[in-house]
Design a protein around this motif. Structure first.
Motif, PDB file in Angstrom:
ATOM      1  N   LEU A 149       0.831  -1.202   0.000  1.00 49.60           N
ATOM      2  CA  LEU A 149       0.000   0.000   0.000  1.00 49.60           C
ATOM      3  C   LEU A 149       0.869   1.257   0.000  1.00 49.60           C
ATOM      4  O   LEU A 149       0.591   2.217  -0.728  1.00 49.60           O
ATOM      5  CB  LEU A 149      -0.928  -0.010   1.220  1.00 49.60           C
ATOM      6  CG  LEU A 149      -1.956   1.117   1.311  1.00 49.60           C
ATOM      7  CD1 LEU A 149      -2.920   1.075   0.125  1.00 49.60           C
ATOM      8  CD2 LEU A 149      -2.733   1.022   2.619  1.00 49.60           C
ATOM      9  N   LEU A 150       1.908   1.237   0.807  1.00 51.52           N
ATOM     10  CA  LEU A 150       2.818   2.383   0.882  1.00 51.52           C
ATOM     11  C   LEU A 150       3.540   2.603  -0.444  1.00 51.52           C
ATOM     12  O   LEU A 150       3.770   3.746  -0.860  1.00 51.52           O
ATOM     13  CB  LEU A 150       3.834   2.154   2.008  1.00 51.52           C
ATOM     14  CG  LEU A 150       4.902   3.236   2.210  1.00 51.52           C
ATOM     15  CD1 LEU A 150       4.260   4.549   2.667  1.00 51.52           C
ATOM     16  CD2 LEU A 150       5.939   2.774   3.231  1.00 51.52           C
ATOM     17  N   LEU A 151       3.895   1.504  -1.111  1.00 52.18           N
ATOM     18  CA  LEU A 151       4.662   1.567  -2.360  1.00 52.18           C
ATOM     19  C   LEU A 151       3.769   1.239  -3.558  1.00 52.18           C
ATOM     20  O   LEU A 151       4.201   0.577  -4.512  1.00 52.18           O
ATOM     21  CB  LEU A 151       5.842   0.593  -2.285  1.00 52.18           C
ATOM     22  CG  LEU A 151       6.801   0.795  -1.103  1.00 52.18           C
ATOM     23  CD1 LEU A 151       7.793  -0.361  -0.997  1.00 52.18           C
ATOM     24  CD2 LEU A 151       7.544   2.125  -1.234  1.00 52.18           C
ATOM     25  N   SER A 152       2.539   1.705  -3.509  1.00 55.64           N
ATOM     26  CA  SER A 152       1.543   1.351  -4.530  1.00 55.64           C
ATOM     27  C   SER A 152       1.918   1.816  -5.934  1.00 55.64           C
ATOM     28  O   SER A 152       1.428   1.271  -6.931  1.00 55.64           O
ATOM     29  CB  SER A 152       0.175   1.932  -4.150  1.00 55.64           C
ATOM     30  OG  SER A 152       0.255   3.345  -4.005  1.00 55.64           O
ATOM     31  N   GLU A 153       2.780   2.812  -6.040  1.00 48.78           N
ATOM     32  CA  GLU A 153       3.208   3.284  -7.358  1.00 48.78           C
ATOM     33  C   GLU A 153       4.210   2.335  -8.015  1.00 48.78           C
ATOM     34  O   GLU A 153       4.591   2.525  -9.170  1.00 48.78           O
ATOM     35  CB  GLU A 153       3.816   4.687  -7.240  1.00 48.78           C
ATOM     36  CG  GLU A 153       2.802   5.753  -6.824  1.00 48.78           C
ATOM     37  CD  GLU A 153       3.404   7.143  -6.804  1.00 48.78           C
ATOM     38  OE1 GLU A 153       4.593   7.283  -7.164  1.00 48.78           O
ATOM     39  OE2 GLU A 153       2.691   8.081  -6.431  1.00 48.78           O
ATOM     40  N   MET A 154       4.620   1.291  -7.257  1.00 51.12           N
ATOM     41  CA  MET A 154       5.544   0.277  -7.794  1.00 51.12           C
ATOM     42  C   MET A 154       4.917  -1.095  -7.598  1.00 51.12           C
ATOM     43  O   MET A 154       5.364  -1.891  -6.757  1.00 51.12           O
ATOM     44  CB  MET A 154       6.897   0.375  -7.082  1.00 51.12           C
ATOM     45  CG  MET A 154       7.661   1.645  -7.413  1.00 51.12           C
ATOM     46  SD  MET A 154       8.934   2.068  -6.197  1.00 51.12           S
ATOM     47  CE  MET A 154       7.987   3.050  -5.030  1.00 51.12           C
ATOM     48  N   PRO A 155       3.850  -1.392  -8.343  1.00 47.96           N
ATOM     49  CA  PRO A 155       3.062  -2.615  -8.111  1.00 47.96           C
ATOM     50  C   PRO A 155       3.774  -3.914  -8.455  1.00 47.96           C
ATOM     51  O   PRO A 155       3.332  -4.991  -8.046  1.00 47.96           O
ATOM     52  CB  PRO A 155       1.836  -2.410  -9.013  1.00 47.96           C
ATOM     53  CG  PRO A 155       2.321  -1.513 -10.107  1.00 47.96           C
ATOM     54  CD  PRO A 155       3.323  -0.595  -9.467  1.00 47.96           C
ATOM     55  N   ASP A 156       4.846  -3.844  -9.220  1.00 49.36           N
ATOM     56  CA  ASP A 156       5.513  -5.071  -9.674  1.00 49.36           C
ATOM     57  C   ASP A 156       6.678  -5.501  -8.788  1.00 49.36           C
ATOM     58  O   ASP A 156       7.456  -6.398  -9.160  1.00 49.36           O
ATOM     59  CB  ASP A 156       6.017  -4.882 -11.107  1.00 49.36           C
ATOM     60  CG  ASP A 156       4.874  -4.632 -12.086  1.00 49.36           C
ATOM     61  OD1 ASP A 156       3.784  -5.210 -11.868  1.00 49.36           O
ATOM     62  OD2 ASP A 156       5.067  -3.858 -13.039  1.00 49.36           O
ATOM     63  N   LEU A 157       6.820  -4.890  -7.638  1.00 45.38           N
ATOM     64  CA  LEU A 157       7.908  -5.253  -6.730  1.00 45.38           C
ATOM     65  C   LEU A 157       7.754  -6.695  -6.246  1.00 45.38           C
ATOM     66  O   LEU A 157       6.653  -7.161  -5.961  1.00 45.38           O
ATOM     67  CB  LEU A 157       7.928  -4.319  -5.520  1.00 45.38           C
ATOM     68  CG  LEU A 157       8.467  -2.903  -5.718  1.00 45.38           C
ATOM     69  CD1 LEU A 157       8.298  -2.094  -4.441  1.00 45.38           C
ATOM     70  CD2 LEU A 157       9.934  -2.935  -6.137  1.00 45.38           C
ATOM     71  N   LEU A 158       8.880  -7.376  -6.130  1.00 45.81           N
ATOM     72  CA  LEU A 158       8.898  -8.727  -5.558  1.00 45.81           C
ATOM     73  C   LEU A 158       9.141  -8.623  -4.055  1.00 45.81           C
ATOM     74  O   LEU A 158      10.075  -7.953  -3.617  1.00 45.81           O
ATOM     75  CB  LEU A 158      10.001  -9.568  -6.210  1.00 45.81           C
ATOM     76  CG  LEU A 158      10.243 -10.955  -5.598  1.00 45.81           C
ATOM     77  CD1 LEU A 158       9.027 -11.857  -5.802  1.00 45.81           C
ATOM     78  CD2 LEU A 158      11.499 -11.597  -6.208  1.00 45.81           C
ATOM     79  N   TYR A 159       8.300  -9.317  -3.271  1.00 45.53           N
ATOM     80  CA  TYR A 159       8.455  -9.336  -1.817  1.00 45.53           C
ATOM     81  C   TYR A 159       8.796 -10.759  -1.380  1.00 45.53           C
ATOM     82  O   TYR A 159       8.111 -11.715  -1.761  1.00 45.53           O
ATOM     83  CB  TYR A 159       7.177  -8.888  -1.120  1.00 45.53           C
ATOM     84  CG  TYR A 159       6.825  -7.434  -1.339  1.00 45.53           C
ATOM     85  CD1 TYR A 159       7.233  -6.452  -0.430  1.00 45.53           C
ATOM     86  CD2 TYR A 159       6.091  -7.036  -2.453  1.00 45.53           C
ATOM     87  CE1 TYR A 159       6.909  -5.117  -0.634  1.00 45.53           C
ATOM     88  CE2 TYR A 159       5.767  -5.697  -2.664  1.00 45.53           C
ATOM     89  CZ  TYR A 159       6.180  -4.748  -1.751  1.00 45.53           C
ATOM     90  OH  TYR A 159       5.861  -3.419  -1.958  1.00 45.53           O
ATOM     91  N   ILE A 160       9.845 -10.895  -0.590  1.00 44.65           N
ATOM     92  CA  ILE A 160      10.225 -12.194  -0.024  1.00 44.65           C
ATOM     93  C   ILE A 160      10.036 -12.125   1.483  1.00 44.65           C
ATOM     94  O   ILE A 160      10.610 -11.267   2.160  1.00 44.65           O
ATOM     95  CB  ILE A 160      11.691 -12.564  -0.356  1.00 44.65           C
ATOM     96  CG1 ILE A 160      11.886 -12.675  -1.870  1.00 44.65           C
ATOM     97  CG2 ILE A 160      12.079 -13.879   0.318  1.00 44.65           C
ATOM     98  CD1 ILE A 160      12.508 -11.470  -2.498  1.00 44.65           C
ATOM     99  N   SER A 161       9.200 -13.012   1.986  1.00 47.39           N
ATOM    100  CA  SER A 161       8.914 -13.064   3.423  1.00 47.39           C
ATOM    101  C   SER A 161       9.903 -13.988   4.112  1.00 47.39           C
ATOM    102  O   SER A 161      10.077 -15.149   3.710  1.00 47.39           O
ATOM    103  CB  SER A 161       7.482 -13.567   3.649  1.00 47.39           C
ATOM    104  OG  SER A 161       7.201 -13.692   5.026  1.00 47.39           O
ATOM    105  N   MET A 162      10.553 -13.488   5.172  1.00 43.80           N
ATOM    106  CA  MET A 162      11.514 -14.293   5.921  1.00 43.80           C
ATOM    107  C   MET A 162      11.189 -14.245   7.410  1.00 43.80           C
ATOM    108  O   MET A 162      10.998 -13.164   7.975  1.00 43.80           O
ATOM    109  CB  MET A 162      12.945 -13.787   5.693  1.00 43.80           C
ATOM    110  CG  MET A 162      13.376 -13.801   4.237  1.00 43.80           C
ATOM    111  SD  MET A 162      15.135 -13.390   4.031  1.00 43.80           S
ATOM    112  CE  MET A 162      15.899 -14.951   4.468  1.00 43.80           C
ATOM    113  N   ILE A 163      11.119 -15.424   8.015  1.00 41.38           N
ATOM    114  CA  ILE A 163      10.901 -15.532   9.458  1.00 41.38           C
ATOM    115  C   ILE A 163      12.177 -16.071  10.082  1.00 41.38           C
ATOM    116  O   ILE A 163      12.632 -17.160   9.739  1.00 41.38           O
ATOM    117  CB  ILE A 163       9.720 -16.463   9.803  1.00 41.38           C
ATOM    118  CG1 ILE A 163       8.494 -16.148   8.923  1.00 41.38           C
ATOM    119  CG2 ILE A 163       9.389 -16.349  11.281  1.00 41.38           C
ATOM    120  CD1 ILE A 163       7.967 -14.740   9.050  1.00 41.38           C
TER     121      ILE A 163
END
Length: 229
Positions: free
Chosen positions: A133-147
């Motif tokens: 939501l914060l970076l909505s102007e860059m919709p194609d960003l890849l997010y990797i979730s790490m725990i």
């Protein structure tokens, strides 16, 4: 006369004990507070050492709180974010001791078969949605979730969550830089060029940094609401 002296001695002896106990009583909680604080600082220090080993074209942020209208507190507090030319690594750290058991789709994970914790992947998914939501102007960003868990744990989890092909990874804190570097190499092998330029990496970093809520009152309120459950 002897009885009076004996009475006076007993009275002063009791007062002395009371005074002694009062002077000692605050020390125990202070000692516990310092110990807990130092443990937390050590954990953060270990993570920062790992993040300092990342490639120079990546930037990281710690302890970020941003608005999240879908959260019951209205905010998301994210432990660590790595902004790389190939995507964002969103890192949630956990400080448990013992066996961690759970799967990707489970609502709760078990700790030592004694109590539940909310699935940290689902928790981190909420953090990623807040960043999207914060970076909505860059919709194609890849997010990797790490725990990230401490080495005091052992995993009984979905084995896919330990494979570098996954965009949801469960690791030990000592493996953090290794897994990020391996994931970056994996992405590089499957793409012609970086998704983000150096300027775009810096821009994303600045957007997140400037959106970080540092107001102590808001942060305390956020934590208080979470701790109610």
């Amino acid at each position: 006369m002897f009885k009076k002296l004996l009475s006076w001695f007993k009275s002063n002896s009791k007062d002395s004990k009371k005074t002694s106990n009062k002077s000692l009583s605050p020390k125990a909680p202070n000692k516990r507070t310092v110990t807990s604080s130092r443990i937390g600082e050590l954990g953060e220090y270990k993570i920062n050492i790992q993040l300092d080993q990342l490639p120079k074209d990546s930037k990281y942020l710690n302890d970020i709180m941003i608005k999240n209208p879908k959260s019951r507190t209205g905010y998301s507090q994210i432990d660590h974010i790595v902004v790389s030319p190939y995507g964002l690594f969103v890192i949630e750290t956990k400080n448990y001791n013992g066996e961690i058991k759970g799967g990707r789709s489970d609502k709760y994970w078990r700790v030592n078969n004694r109590f539940n914790m909310f699935n940290p992947l689902k928790q981190n998914f909420g953090h990623i949605k807040a960043l999207e939501l914060l970076l909505s102007e860059m919709p194609d960003l890849l997010y990797i979730s790490m725990i990230s868990f401490t080495m005091r744990c052992r995993f009984s989890i979905d084995p896919e969550l330990r494979k570098i092909e996954s965009n949801e990874l469960v690791i030990y804190d000592s493996e953090l830089s290794e897994f990020i570097n391996r994931k970056l190499n994996r992405i590089k092998a499957t793409t012609d060029k970086a998704a983000l330029t150096e300027a775009e990496v810096l821009n994303i970093y600045e957007i997140i940094h400037s959106s970080n809520i540092t107001d102590p009152a808001l942060r305390s309120e956020h934590i208080a609401i979470i701790n109610k459950d």
